[in-house]
Design an enzyme around this catalytic site. Structure first.
Site, PDB file in Angstrom:
ATOM      1  N   ALA A 148       0.813  -1.221   0.000  1.00 28.40           N
ATOM      2  CA  ALA A 148       0.000   0.000   0.000  1.00 28.40           C
ATOM      3  C   ALA A 148       0.842   1.265   0.000  1.00 28.40           C
ATOM      4  O   ALA A 148       0.375   2.335  -0.361  1.00 28.40           O
ATOM      5  CB  ALA A 148      -0.925   0.002   1.223  1.00 28.40           C
ATOM      6  N   GLY A 149       2.103   1.128   0.394  1.00 26.37           N
ATOM      7  CA  GLY A 149       2.958   2.305   0.604  1.00 26.37           C
ATOM      8  C   GLY A 149       3.141   3.137  -0.657  1.00 26.37           C
ATOM      9  O   GLY A 149       3.084   2.632  -1.772  1.00 26.37           O
ATOM     10  N   TYR A 168       0.860  -6.217 -41.994  1.00 27.65           N
ATOM     11  CA  TYR A 168      -0.061  -5.219 -41.442  1.00 27.65           C
ATOM     12  C   TYR A 168      -0.579  -4.345 -42.572  1.00 27.65           C
ATOM     13  O   TYR A 168       0.205  -3.783 -43.346  1.00 27.65           O
ATOM     14  CB  TYR A 168       0.717  -4.380 -40.412  1.00 27.65           C
ATOM     15  CG  TYR A 168      -0.108  -3.384 -39.642  1.00 27.65           C
ATOM     16  CD1 TYR A 168      -1.304  -3.754 -39.034  1.00 27.65           C
ATOM     17  CD2 TYR A 168       0.331  -2.073 -39.499  1.00 27.65           C
ATOM     18  CE1 TYR A 168      -2.051  -2.833 -38.314  1.00 27.65           C
ATOM     19  CE2 TYR A 168      -0.408  -1.149 -38.768  1.00 27.65           C
ATOM     20  CZ  TYR A 168      -1.597  -1.533 -38.182  1.00 27.65           C
ATOM     21  OH  TYR A 168      -2.332  -0.624 -37.470  1.00 27.65           O
ATOM     22  N   ARG A 200      10.114   8.221  -1.823  1.00 28.57           N
ATOM     23  CA  ARG A 200      11.514   8.435  -2.200  1.00 28.57           C
ATOM     24  C   ARG A 200      11.865   7.899  -3.589  1.00 28.57           C
ATOM     25  O   ARG A 200      12.953   8.148  -4.092  1.00 28.57           O
ATOM     26  CB  ARG A 200      12.440   7.857  -1.125  1.00 28.57           C
ATOM     27  CG  ARG A 200      12.400   8.705   0.159  1.00 28.57           C
ATOM     28  CD  ARG A 200      13.542   8.359   1.080  1.00 28.57           C
ATOM     29  NE  ARG A 200      13.394   7.031   1.656  1.00 28.57           N
ATOM     30  CZ  ARG A 200      14.416   6.227   1.958  1.00 28.57           C
ATOM     31  NH1 ARG A 200      15.654   6.619   1.726  1.00 28.57           N
ATOM     32  NH2 ARG A 200      14.203   5.053   2.500  1.00 28.57           N
ATOM     33  N   GLY A 252      13.894  -2.141  12.598  1.00 28.37           N
ATOM     34  CA  GLY A 252      13.407  -2.581  13.895  1.00 28.37           C
ATOM     35  C   GLY A 252      14.411  -3.560  14.500  1.00 28.37           C
ATOM     36  O   GLY A 252      15.000  -4.360  13.783  1.00 28.37           O
ATOM     37  N   GLY A 277       0.086   2.142   8.945  1.00 30.53           N
ATOM     38  CA  GLY A 277       1.183   1.315   9.462  1.00 30.53           C
ATOM     39  C   GLY A 277       1.059  -0.138   9.042  1.00 30.53           C
ATOM     40  O   GLY A 277       0.010  -0.576   8.554  1.00 30.53           O
ATOM     41  N   ASN A 302      14.584 -21.736 -47.077  1.00 25.93           N
ATOM     42  CA  ASN A 302      15.584 -20.680 -47.014  1.00 25.93           C
ATOM     43  C   ASN A 302      14.914 -19.331 -47.306  1.00 25.93           C
ATOM     44  O   ASN A 302      14.241 -19.181 -48.323  1.00 25.93           O
ATOM     45  CB  ASN A 302      16.676 -20.955 -48.052  1.00 25.93           C
ATOM     46  CG  ASN A 302      17.845 -19.997 -47.895  1.00 25.93           C
ATOM     47  OD1 ASN A 302      18.815 -20.287 -47.203  1.00 25.93           O
ATOM     48  ND2 ASN A 302      17.732 -18.830 -48.518  1.00 25.93           N
ATOM     49  N   TYR A 355       6.561  -8.259   2.180  1.00 30.54           N
ATOM     50  CA  TYR A 355       6.480  -6.886   1.666  1.00 30.54           C
ATOM     51  C   TYR A 355       6.582  -6.905   0.141  1.00 30.54           C
ATOM     52  O   TYR A 355       7.464  -7.569  -0.409  1.00 30.54           O
ATOM     53  CB  TYR A 355       7.644  -6.028   2.180  1.00 30.54           C
ATOM     54  CG  TYR A 355       7.657  -5.710   3.642  1.00 30.54           C
ATOM     55  CD1 TYR A 355       6.563  -5.976   4.468  1.00 30.54           C
ATOM     56  CD2 TYR A 355       8.777  -5.108   4.212  1.00 30.54           C
ATOM     57  CE1 TYR A 355       6.602  -5.659   5.812  1.00 30.54           C
ATOM     58  CE2 TYR A 355       8.820  -4.782   5.562  1.00 30.54           C
ATOM     59  CZ  TYR A 355       7.735  -5.074   6.356  1.00 30.54           C
ATOM     60  OH  TYR A 355       7.784  -4.761   7.680  1.00 30.54           O
ATOM     61  N   GLY A 356       5.725  -6.145  -0.499  1.00 35.47           N
ATOM     62  CA  GLY A 356       5.760  -6.061  -1.962  1.00 35.47           C
ATOM     63  C   GLY A 356       7.003  -5.380  -2.513  1.00 35.47           C
ATOM     64  O   GLY A 356       7.305  -5.493  -3.695  1.00 35.47           O
TER      65      GLY A 356
HETATM   66  C1  UD1 Z   1       9.346  -2.087   8.776  1.00 37.29           C
HETATM   67  C2  UD1 Z   1       9.340  -2.699  10.178  1.00 37.29           C
HETATM   68  C3  UD1 Z   1      10.791  -2.737  10.702  1.00 37.29           C
HETATM   69  C4  UD1 Z   1      11.665  -3.524   9.741  1.00 37.29           C
HETATM   70  C5  UD1 Z   1      11.574  -2.932   8.342  1.00 37.29           C
HETATM   71  C6  UD1 Z   1      12.297  -3.815   7.361  1.00 37.29           C
HETATM   72  C7  UD1 Z   1       7.220  -2.113  11.243  1.00 37.29           C
HETATM   73  C8  UD1 Z   1       6.520  -1.218  12.164  1.00 37.29           C
HETATM   74  N1  UD1 Z   1       8.519  -1.901  11.041  1.00 37.29           N
HETATM   75  O1  UD1 Z   1       9.758  -0.747   8.909  1.00 37.29           O
HETATM   76  O2  UD1 Z   1      10.825  -3.366  11.975  1.00 37.29           O
HETATM   77  O3  UD1 Z   1      13.007  -3.508  10.207  1.00 37.29           O
HETATM   78  O4  UD1 Z   1      10.205  -2.830   7.910  1.00 37.29           O
HETATM   79  O5  UD1 Z   1      12.313  -3.194   6.118  1.00 37.29           O
HETATM   80  O6  UD1 Z   1       6.614  -3.033  10.728  1.00 37.29           O
HETATM   81  N2  UD1 Z   1       2.972  -0.722   4.208  1.00 37.29           N
HETATM   82  C9  UD1 Z   1       1.631  -0.792   3.929  1.00 37.29           C
HETATM   83  N3  UD1 Z   1       0.766  -0.024   4.636  1.00 37.29           N
HETATM   84  C10 UD1 Z   1       1.175   0.794   5.644  1.00 37.29           C
HETATM   85  C11 UD1 Z   1       2.556   0.866   5.926  1.00 37.29           C
HETATM   86  C12 UD1 Z   1       3.430   0.068   5.202  1.00 37.29           C
HETATM   87  O7  UD1 Z   1       1.220  -1.517   3.026  1.00 37.29           O
HETATM   88  O8  UD1 Z   1       0.328   1.445   6.236  1.00 37.29           O
HETATM   89  C13 UD1 Z   1       3.910  -1.537   3.429  1.00 37.29           C
HETATM   90  C14 UD1 Z   1       4.915  -0.689   2.658  1.00 37.29           C
HETATM   91  O9  UD1 Z   1       4.420  -0.403   1.364  1.00 37.29           O
HETATM   92  C15 UD1 Z   1       6.155  -1.566   2.636  1.00 37.29           C
HETATM   93  C16 UD1 Z   1       6.049  -2.384   3.912  1.00 37.29           C
HETATM   94  O10 UD1 Z   1       4.690  -2.316   4.319  1.00 37.29           O
HETATM   95  O11 UD1 Z   1       6.142  -2.462   1.550  1.00 37.29           O
HETATM   96  C17 UD1 Z   1       6.962  -1.861   5.020  1.00 37.29           C
HETATM   97  O12 UD1 Z   1       6.599  -0.554   5.344  1.00 37.29           O
HETATM   98  P1  UD1 Z   1       7.662   0.564   5.691  1.00 37.29           P
HETATM   99  O13 UD1 Z   1       6.956   1.797   5.980  1.00 37.29           O
HETATM  100  O14 UD1 Z   1       8.720   0.583   4.648  1.00 37.29           O
HETATM  101  O15 UD1 Z   1       8.264  -0.045   7.060  1.00 37.29           O
HETATM  102  P2  UD1 Z   1       9.609   0.368   7.758  1.00 37.29           P
HETATM  103  O16 UD1 Z   1       9.451   1.658   8.415  1.00 37.29           O
HETATM  104  O17 UD1 Z   1      10.720   0.212   6.784  1.00 37.29           O
END
Ligand code: UD1
Ligand code: CA
Length: 449
Positions: free
Chosen positions: A10-11, A369, A15, A140, A80, A359, A103-104
């Site tokens: 969803a992110g 086309y 960046r 984390g 989150g 050949n 994670y995607g």
């Molecule tokens: C997260 C972990 C952290 C870990 C790190 C590894 C948490 C709170 N923290 O941090 O411990 O070391 O990943 O990379 O889990 N996403 C959603 N919806 C949201 C938020 C995030 O789909 O509301 C998705 C993002 O698109 C991404 C993934 O979840 O693919 C991780 O989110 P991100 O915000 O990058 O987490 P970090 O802060 O990196």
């Protein structure tokens, strides 16, 4: 046991500085999302839930393209990782067995790592994939007592002592699906970021007396993509691994660092790939085939003993049977070339079927086309297409037939016939010097005037 996959996508990926949702950027000619789904597919999941948000429609389309069985759920707003996982709860109400959170934007988790986590579930209620970070940065931190994981602290909320820990959270988590949904649903957001942290479920589980464990992987596997520079590094890492794997599998790469693979490239043992060969999706090169330098391949199949290039372009649907030869400056699309066909030079074959041992002369073009529709060209076996033949499709050239050089073939050619479709030549005796005299005279007059 049944497995559910929950893929967080969803992110926004601010960046990346892009209009494209982060998970739809590509590594090895495939969306980042597809890399995550492919790793997850090794668990043979019965349910796949993709949590979408930014660019939800296009992300959902990409998921469906990977596997129509993917279900998508919209997370709006994005509060989150824990909040994201909780969105899957209504869809997974009746699910049983384990759930994996992936994670995607993290393309390199290996199937073997996921199996190790699955196996470790025998000992613990929750398994977290951890790694020793060279630079733990803002990851984390895993707070463990020997084997047992006690909690995960996010960097922002960590004490100096906790920040000194180098054992970090990759983000991949495995637990019983209903336990995971219950814990994710009960998360609070009273932390430094005001987010629902998925990582908090560890502390919650421990409080309930459930156990949590860690499976370790190499840091390279956990690489997440946040910037274009990281995307470029991920591409380089993928290509390095793909080249190494091909070499180990008995493929000759004369200049490995100049050969580019896609996520699904298959190359058989004893194939030879020259320098500067670029492969897009859907390329299969069988054992003993040779692809010479500077070829661009995509969606094609090259059989045993075939040789391609240098400087050839094979596009989607190019099917080359055994011992086919395709030479320089030849483009082939959606065409089937039977055994032993030779297309040596400067040719376009589109929407064509070519019979064995035919050949195709230099400069041949299938005119497939008409400005509106595409049409097929069918050429029989052991035919001879003279150089610079235009085959205006739909058209058929029979078995053993021949077309004269420079012909424009608009009508079917029967088996074993010779087809001449060009203006007849006229010779005018002694006329050349007279023409030159006349031209010189005109030129002189122009220079004076
Ligand atoms: C997260 C972990 C952290 C870990 C790190 C590894 C948490 C709170 N923290 O941090 O411990 O070391 O990943 O990379 O889990 N996403 C959603 N919806 C949201 C938020 C995030 O789909 O509301 C998705 C993002 O698109 C991404 C993934 O979840 O693919 C991780 O989110 P991100 O915000 O990058 O987490 P970090 O802060 O990196
Ligand atoms: Ca991240």
């Amino acid at each position: 046991m049944m497995v559910s996959l929950i893929v967080l996508a969803a992110g926004m990926g601010t960046r990346m500085n892009s209009d494209t949702p982060k998970v739809l950027h590509q590594v090895a000619s495939a969306h980042l999302l597809h890399h995550a789904l492919l790793a997850g597919a090794s668990l043979e999941p019965s349910r796949i839930v993709v949590v979408t948000g930014h660019g939800a429609d296009t992300v959902a389309a990409s998921a469906a393209d990977f596997d129509p069985a993917c279900e998508c759920v919209l997370q709006e707003p994005q509060l989150g990782t824990g909040h994201a996982v909780a969105q899957a709860a209504p869809l997974l109400q009746d699910a049983t067995g384990d759930a994996f959170v992936l994670y995607g934007d993290t393309p390199f988790i290996r199937p073997e790592t996921l199996s190790a986590m699955q196996a470790a579930r025998a000992k613990h209620s929750i398994i977290v994939l951890g790694f020793h970070a060279a630079d733990p940065g803002r990851y984390g931190r895993l707070v463990a007592q020997g084997e047992a994981l006690e909690k995960i602290v996010e960097y922002k909320d960590a004490t100096n002592e906790e920040r000194a820990i180098t054992l970090c959270n990759s983000g991949v988590i495995c637990a019983d699906v209903q336990v995971l949904m219950r814990l994710a649903g009960a998360l609070k957001n009273d932390n430094a970021a005001g987010e629902y942290y998925l990582t908090d479920i560890i502390g919650m589980a421990r409080t309930e007396g459930l156990s949590a464990g860690i499976v370790l992987c190499d840091e390279a596997e956990t690489m997440g993509i946040n910037t274009r520079a990281e995307l470029a590094r991920a591409e380089a890492a993928f290509q390095f691994r793909a080249r190494t794997e091909a070499l180990d599998n008995g493929v000759t790469l004369t200049a490995p660092e100049t050969v580019f693979f896609a996520i699904d490239t298959h190359i058989g043992r004893d194939a030879i790939i020259g320098p500067n060969v670029l492969m897009g999706r859907g390329v299969t090169i069988e054992s003993g085939a040779e692809v010479k330098g500077f070829c661009h391949l995509e969606g094609c199949h090259i059989s045993r003993g075939a040789s391609v290039g240098p400087f050839a372009r094979l596009r989607t649907g190019a099917e080359l049977a055994e011992d086919v030869h395709v030479g320089n400056f030849v483009e082939i699309k959606n065409s089937i070339l039977d055994e032993g066909v030779k297309v040596g030079h400067l040719t376009y074959l589109g929407d064509a079927d070519v019979g064995e041992f035919t050949n195709i002369g230099a400069g041949t073009v299938t005119c497939n086309y008409d400005g509106v529709m595409k049409h097929r060209t069918t050429i029989g076996r052991k035919a001879f297409i003279g150089s610079d033949t235009m085959l205006v499709a739909p058209v058929r050239v029979g078995h053993g037939a021949l077309t004269g050089s420079g012909s424009v073939i608009t009508d079917d050619v029967p088996d074993e016939a010779i087809a001449l479709g060009r203006a007849k030549q006229v010779n005018k005796a002694g006329l050349a010097p007279k023409l030159f005299e006349k031209l010189k005279y005109i030129k002189e007059k122009q220079q004076k005037g």
